[in-house]
Structure formats: C-alpha cells, structure tokens
Design an enzyme around this catalytic site. Structure first.
Site, PDB file in Angstrom:
ATOM      1  CE  LYS A 155       4.622  -1.514  -6.682  1.00  0.00           C
ATOM      2  NZ  LYS A 155       4.320  -0.969  -5.338  1.00  0.00           N
ATOM      3  CG  ASP A 173       0.096   2.471  -6.601  1.00  0.00           C
ATOM      4  OD1 ASP A 173      -1.055   2.436  -7.097  1.00  0.00           O
ATOM      5  OD2 ASP A 173       0.649   3.533  -6.265  1.00  0.00           O
TER       6      ASP A 173
END
Length: 267
Positions: A155, A173
């Site tokens: 991420k 997320d």
C-alpha cells in the site's frame, strides 16, 4: 485390439474462449460478476473527475522522502494526526541523511501522538539508513525496491509511486477496500484482490487519480457506519445494498482545502 483408455483430462476455460487440456489442471478462479456496465463505470469516474479534477494527497510533504515517511506513519492513524506530528519533524529533517542523523529517539519524540509510534520511529530510522546505503539517499521509483525498505508494504509503495512518480497505481486502504465491496465494483476478500479487480474495471484515462477519488469519497461521503447518500454524486448509479437515496448530489467542483479542513475538525 481394445482401445487403451487414459486418465481423463480437465478442460480449463481461458479468457480468450479457448480451453486447456492439461492433466490435473484446476479451473481458473472466476472474477465475480459486477452489476455495472462499462458505460456506467466510466460515468462514475467521469463524475469523480469533475468533482475533483486535480485531487491531492491530504498528507503534507515536501519531496518523495517526506511523502514516504508520512505514508509509513499514516498506518492506523488519520492524515490530520500525521500532519500535526510531521510539521516539526520535517522542519528538523527532510532528507534521509538528516533523518538518520536525527536518530530514533528524537524521531520518536516528534511522533509520540501517532499510534504505534515506537515501531514507526524505528522503521523511519531504518528506512532512512537503507535509502542512503542502497539508493544514494534517493527514494526509488521501483516497487520492489520500495517494498524492500523497512516499514514499507504494498500500500505504501503504491501511494509513493502514484503521488511522487505519477504512476497509475491504486493503494487499497480501509476506505477503498470498503468501497470495492460495498459498491460491488471490485468485490474481494483481500486488499490485493480489490486492487486487481479495480484496476481491471477502471477505464485507463481515470486510473491515475482513481486512488484519491475513491479514498476521498469513502472518507467524506460513503462512510463506514452510514453512507451520506444525499451528498453522493453517483447515488443514481450506485448498486450498494446500503444505499438509501438514489438522487445524485449536484456535480460541482469542490473547493481546494475543504476536505482537509473537515478532516482536521473531525479529528
């Protein structure tokens, strides 16, 4: 002479319509069917692009290094909370060399208000040293190199590649993971599944900014507890079971800084 009967082979359907006759092959996992046409998906992201034509990260940074540090610190923390802590930190050190020289103890003191600050301070110190040793003090524009840094996962690498280097990556997320499943655009059990399926359906012209559009939509409109459907510009297109209004909000460009101010007020 009797015909010799061999072991049956499993015919696996391929994307192009052909089949594979590999012995023992397993059927490829099917992509979940989504209740949107290509035109509907394109219209969803077109509206997001009108609403936020030039979306920006709500994390404060001055260069790729401070962006990388801010994203590492943002895990399980709000952007507003990270910004409050990093203003003084980045004033003291905004390069890997300066951060390494500052030291773990001083870094820890600057970020004490952020969750998991002890582990994060250790990672920031270690990644600063790694950037100096492996990359000449520069943040690499390479996924594998980024993910090899302490405290950096997929991420974080996606955010840095997207924001600092302009790549069409998508960092999943909690907001994007929720939207992928809630809107039924890209249902998946893991962030990687949602990422892969979103990138497969988002039209190429919109992939560069899709990351920010989805995060901001999930943060301010399609909230976790109850979506604010009257404020949603795609309410008429949305196929979420939680939707309670199907009249879209007026499609107007949002003022710069409005989201940041709201985030700070709610933190």
């Amino acid at each position: 002479m009797a015909e010799k009967i061999g072991r049956p082979t499993l015919s696996v359907k391929r994307a192009g319509g052909g089949t594979s006759s590999r012995p023992g092959a397993r059927p490829a996992a099917r992509r979940p069917r989504i209740p949107y046409s290509r035109d509907e998906i394109a219209e969803i992201f077109r509206r997001f692009s009108v609403q936020r034509p030039d979306p920006q990260s709500e994390l404060e940074y001055t260069n790729p290094f401070t962006l990388l540090v801010a994203v590492v610190l943002s895990a399980q923390a709000t952007d507003a909370g990270v910004n409050k802590a990093t203003r003084a930190l980045f004033a003291a050190a905004d390069t890997p060399a300066q951060m390494a020289a500052l030291g773990e103890d001083a870094i820890r003191e600057h970020i004490r208000t952020i969750g998991l600050f002890r582990t994060k301070a250790k990672n920031v110190q270690a990644l600063s040293e790694a950037l100096i040793a492996r990359h000449g003090g520069e943040v690499p524009a390479d996924r594998a190199a980024l993910e090899a840094l302490p405290g950096v996962g997929r991420k974080t690498a996606n955010v840095v590649l997207n924001v600092a280097f302009g790549e069409a990556t998508l960092a999943v997320d909690t907001h994007i993971f929720r939207l992928g499943n809630r809107l039924r655009l890209a249902p998946g059990k893991t962030p990687e599944e949602v990422e892969t399926r979103l990138l497969a359906v988002i039209p190429p012209p919109y992939r560069r900014h899709a990351h920010h559009w989805l995060i901001l939509h999930g943060r301010y409109v399609c909230k976790a507890r109850k979506p604010e459907c009257p404020a949603c510009v795609i309410a008429d297109l949305c196929k979420a079971a939680e939707k309670w209004c199907d009249i879209p909000a007026p499609l107007v460009e949002l003022g710069v800084g409005m989201a940041v101010a709201r985030d700070i007020a709610e933190s």
